[in-house]
Design an enzyme around this catalytic site. Structure first.
Site, mmCIF file in Angstrom:
data_model
loop_
_atom_site.group_PDB
_atom_site.id
_atom_site.type_symbol
_atom_site.label_atom_id
_atom_site.label_comp_id
_atom_site.label_asym_id
_atom_site.label_seq_id
_atom_site.Cartn_x
_atom_site.Cartn_y
_atom_site.Cartn_z
ATOM 1 N N HIS A 1 30.367 59.964 32.981
ATOM 2 C CA HIS A 1 30.455 58.816 31.168
ATOM 3 C C HIS A 1 29.992 59.830 30.615
ATOM 4 O O HIS A 1 30.456 59.325 29.144
ATOM 5 C CB HIS A 1 31.088 57.947 31.623
ATOM 6 N N ASP B 1 27.298 59.606 22.210
ATOM 7 C CA ASP B 1 27.514 58.992 23.254
ATOM 8 C C ASP B 1 28.642 59.756 23.550
ATOM 9 O O ASP B 1 29.056 60.670 23.461
ATOM 10 C CB ASP B 1 28.065 57.972 22.212
HETATM 11 P P1 ADP Z 1 29.839 52.402 26.627
HETATM 12 O O1 ADP Z 1 30.214 52.960 27.995
HETATM 13 O O2 ADP Z 1 28.573 53.275 25.870
HETATM 14 O O3 ADP Z 1 29.868 50.358 26.516
HETATM 15 P P2 ADP Z 1 32.354 52.446 25.351
HETATM 16 O O4 ADP Z 1 32.632 52.159 23.652
HETATM 17 O O5 ADP Z 1 33.570 53.787 25.645
HETATM 18 O O6 ADP Z 1 30.802 52.103 25.048
HETATM 19 O O7 ADP Z 1 32.587 50.983 25.938
HETATM 20 C C1 ADP Z 1 32.812 50.036 25.167
HETATM 21 C C2 ADP Z 1 33.647 48.548 26.246
HETATM 22 O O8 ADP Z 1 32.986 47.823 26.526
HETATM 23 C C3 ADP Z 1 34.585 49.095 25.510
HETATM 24 O O9 ADP Z 1 36.097 48.747 26.867
HETATM 25 C C4 ADP Z 1 34.843 47.748 24.250
HETATM 26 O O10 ADP Z 1 35.743 46.958 24.950
HETATM 27 C C5 ADP Z 1 34.218 47.208 25.728
HETATM 28 N N1 ADP Z 1 33.437 46.185 25.294
HETATM 29 C C6 ADP Z 1 32.094 45.600 24.331
HETATM 30 N N2 ADP Z 1 32.283 45.376 23.195
HETATM 31 C C7 ADP Z 1 32.329 43.739 23.891
HETATM 32 C C8 ADP Z 1 32.259 42.568 23.928
HETATM 33 N N3 ADP Z 1 31.578 41.689 23.353
HETATM 34 N N4 ADP Z 1 32.738 41.681 24.603
HETATM 35 C C9 ADP Z 1 33.578 42.583 25.731
HETATM 36 N N5 ADP Z 1 34.079 43.933 25.885
HETATM 37 C C10 ADP Z 1 33.610 44.733 25.108
HETATM 38 C C1 G6P Z 2 28.348 53.217 30.254
HETATM 39 C C2 G6P Z 2 27.474 53.378 31.645
HETATM 40 C C3 G6P Z 2 28.219 52.431 32.372
HETATM 41 C C4 G6P Z 2 27.794 52.150 32.569
HETATM 42 C C5 G6P Z 2 28.484 51.154 31.438
HETATM 43 C C6 G6P Z 2 28.174 49.920 30.881
HETATM 44 O O1 G6P Z 2 29.504 53.441 30.148
HETATM 45 O O2 G6P Z 2 28.203 55.368 31.241
HETATM 46 O O3 G6P Z 2 28.235 53.454 33.752
HETATM 47 O O4 G6P Z 2 29.304 50.785 33.336
HETATM 48 O O5 G6P Z 2 27.529 51.998 30.039
HETATM 49 O O6 G6P Z 2 25.799 49.119 31.091
HETATM 50 P P1 G6P Z 2 25.875 48.297 32.539
HETATM 51 O O7 G6P Z 2 24.467 49.047 32.392
HETATM 52 O O8 G6P Z 2 26.140 47.131 31.915
HETATM 53 O O9 G6P Z 2 26.631 49.299 33.806
#
Ligand code: ADP
Ligand code: G6P
Length: 498
Positions: free
Chosen positions: A162, A370
């Site tokens: 991812h 990202d």
């Molecule tokens: P990453 O994979 O690095 O976390 P992404 O933007 O691809 O970044 O995905 C983040 C996910 O987490 C999204 O589906 C978003 O809606 C969710 N998310 C982000 N902030 C919050 C929050 N404060 N509460 C709940 N869900 C969240």
């Molecule tokens: C990114 C990574 C995921 C991970 C998520 C949240 O989306 O690609 O593998 O699950 O961040 O991070 P965490 O450490 O809370 O699982």
């Protein structure tokens, strides 16, 4: 233990335990792109998800989620440190994100990473039916494909990363580069977000393993491993439905009133992570206030920064820095009842997020690097009336698809300031045109299309993809990758160099 014909193996389960208002333990959907993406499709598909529920000690007993069975994996305190906080999130995560933070190479973490990967592989081998498909996810579990192949040669094994897969100059810094590469290449299909990643792995397989490789096939030890780009997406229909719900619409209206009915609401929603460019964004906004190019009564910034990896040093330091900077900006530019920045360090449920997206005139998504960034896609899906501006970093995977966003280099603070103003002042007609194009793209590239494309490539018989939920009416089922991937760039064969 009941067995499944589709098994997903990911470090994190799509559930987090959090305290309910009455103090009882409650399970809620975990934030983070991987859990958001997979949860959306697997809830309706007979499958098993092998993963960690957060916390240390014995694994909790978890209920099925719809037709999805949960197989929790236990981690001890030492494993949490060495595997999750250490090798996965202090070595691989920063290195794979352009080393925007210095990766830590601690020799003690490797054995734990191997041992935990083995535990995931053994659990997957136990719950997989004969000839089942096992889909391994992300950088935490890079050794699982090869371990699983040794345990269960009958399985069809997929791996999807991812996060970005770095160029050879960065990857080769890893002391365990050969083992990590071989681990991933134990899969039948290795999927990435971007075609460049498939090119990078081809170069690495050639240089480090002496394999014969193109951008879509790697020949290693007499076996063919396929590679390709499958940009991940979101449950568009879910976000659209949420955005139309009357309670969400009225929550969005209330939010705007509580924010003081400003001319413009700027919103950012991130995990509190150094890859997300939160500090660069704060600098840009603070300079716009300093220069008098925006005023607090006119424009309001809402920064949601959900807590993440809180015991890892670099994340603790980042949180202190961000909170110090928000305090400074509010102290300097805020007025009584009118802070310059509304900072929320808390998780929200999907409906609350949908309401926030509807409140935002400008969505500011400016990661330094990202893999994809699903928040950008969620914002577009939530804009039912076709209004709103998306400011998006060139360094997010999503930029390759959402080309009609206001694209920006987040390292260039002056450029970021100008782009923010451009998005704030764009004409409604320009915004509508951009948003319509992005919404059209998302309609045809949702999470189902992603899973269908990947699983069809993994299993050409179509047996796996057929088991996914049916697409919404009007959307044709996809059988090929969502975006074309450049093919057949051959990388010259060289001698292995470990
Ligand atoms: P990453 O994979 O690095 O976390 P992404 O933007 O691809 O970044 O995905 C983040 C996910 O987490 C999204 O589906 C978003 O809606 C969710 N998310 C982000 N902030 C919050 C929050 N404060 N509460 C709940 N869900 C969240
Ligand atoms: C990114 C990574 C995921 C991970 C998520 C949240 O989306 O690609 O593998 O699950 O961040 O991070 P965490 O450490 O809370 O699982």
């Amino acid at each position: 233990m009941r067995q499944s014909s589709l098994v997903v193996v990911a470090n994190r389960l799509p559930l987090d335990d959090s305290a309910a208002p009455d103090g009882a333990c409650e399970w809620r959907r975990s934030p983070g792109g991987l859990a958001s993406a997979l949860h959306a499709i697997l809830e309706q598909t007979p499958a098993t998800w092998v993963g960690w529920a957060g916390g240390v000690g014995p694994a909790p007993t978890l209920p099925d989620i719809g037709s999805l069975r949960i197989r929790p994996i236990a981690l001890s305190e030492a494993e949490l440190r060495g595997y999750y906080e250490g090798f996965a999130n202090s070595t691989l995560w920063p290195l794979y994100h352009d080393a925007v933070e210095q990766p830590v190479f601690d020799r003690g973490w490797w054995e734990t990473y191997q041992a935990v990967n083995r535990r995931f592989a053994e659990a997957a081998a136990e719950v997989a039916e004969p000839q089942a498909a096992v889909w391994v996810q992300d950088y935490h579990l890079q050794l699982v494909p090869q371990m699983l192949r040794e345990l269960r040669p009958d399985l069809l094994i997929g791996f999807f990363l991812h996060v970005p897969f770095p160029p050879p100059e960065l990857f080769t810094q890893l002391p365990r580069r050969v083992e990590l590469l071989r681990g991933m290449l134990g899969a039948d299909l290795v999927g990435f977000q971007r075609p460049q990643a498939a090119h990078n792995i081809a170069q690495l397989a050639t240089r480090l393993l002496g394999a014969q490789a193109t951008d879509d096939t790697i020949l290693l030890d007499g076996r063919t491993v396929r590679t390709g780009a499958f940009p991940v997406s979101i449950d568009v229909a879910e976000m659209q439905a949420l955005a139309r719900r009357p309670d969400v619409v009225s929550q969005a209206e209330q939010l705007r009133i509580r924010l003081g009915r400003p001319r413009r609401v700027l919103l950012s929603v991130d995990r509190l992570d150094y890859t997300k460019g939160i500090e660069h964004r704060l600098t840009a906004y603070s300079e716009l206030l300093r220069d008098g190019r925006v005023q607090v009564h006119d424009s309001v910034v809402v920064q949601v920064a959900v807590p993440s990896r809180e015991r890892v040093d670099s994340y603790k330091v980042l949180r202190d820095r961000i909170e110090g900077e928000v305090g400074r900006i509010n102290g300097e530019y805020g007025r009584v009842g009118e802070p310059a920045i509304h900072y929320l360090n808390q998780p929200f449920d999907r409906a609350e997020l949908a309401a926030l997206y509807q409140t935002a005139d400008v969505m500011v998504v400016t990661p330094l690097r990202d893999g994809m960034n699903l928040v950008a896609k969620e914002y577009v899906a939530a804009r039912a009336d076709g209004s709103g501006a998306l400011v998006l970093s060139e360094f997010a995977g999503a930029a390759a698809e959402l080309e009609d966003a206001f694209l920006v280099n987040p390292h260039d603070v002056d450029g970021l300031k100008d782009t923010l103003l451009q998005a704030m002042d764009a004409s409604p007609a320009d915004l509508k045109r951009r948003m319509a194009a992005m919404r059209e793209h998302l309609r045809n590239h949702d999470i189902l299309a992603w899973a269908r494309a990947y699983l069809t490539e993994l299993d050409h018989t179509g047996r796996l993809a057929e088991r996914l939920p049916t697409p919404p009416p009007g959307q044709p089922p996809r059988t090929r990758p969502a975006r074309p991937v450049p093919r057949q760039r051959t990388v010259a064969r060289r001698r292995p160099r470990a």
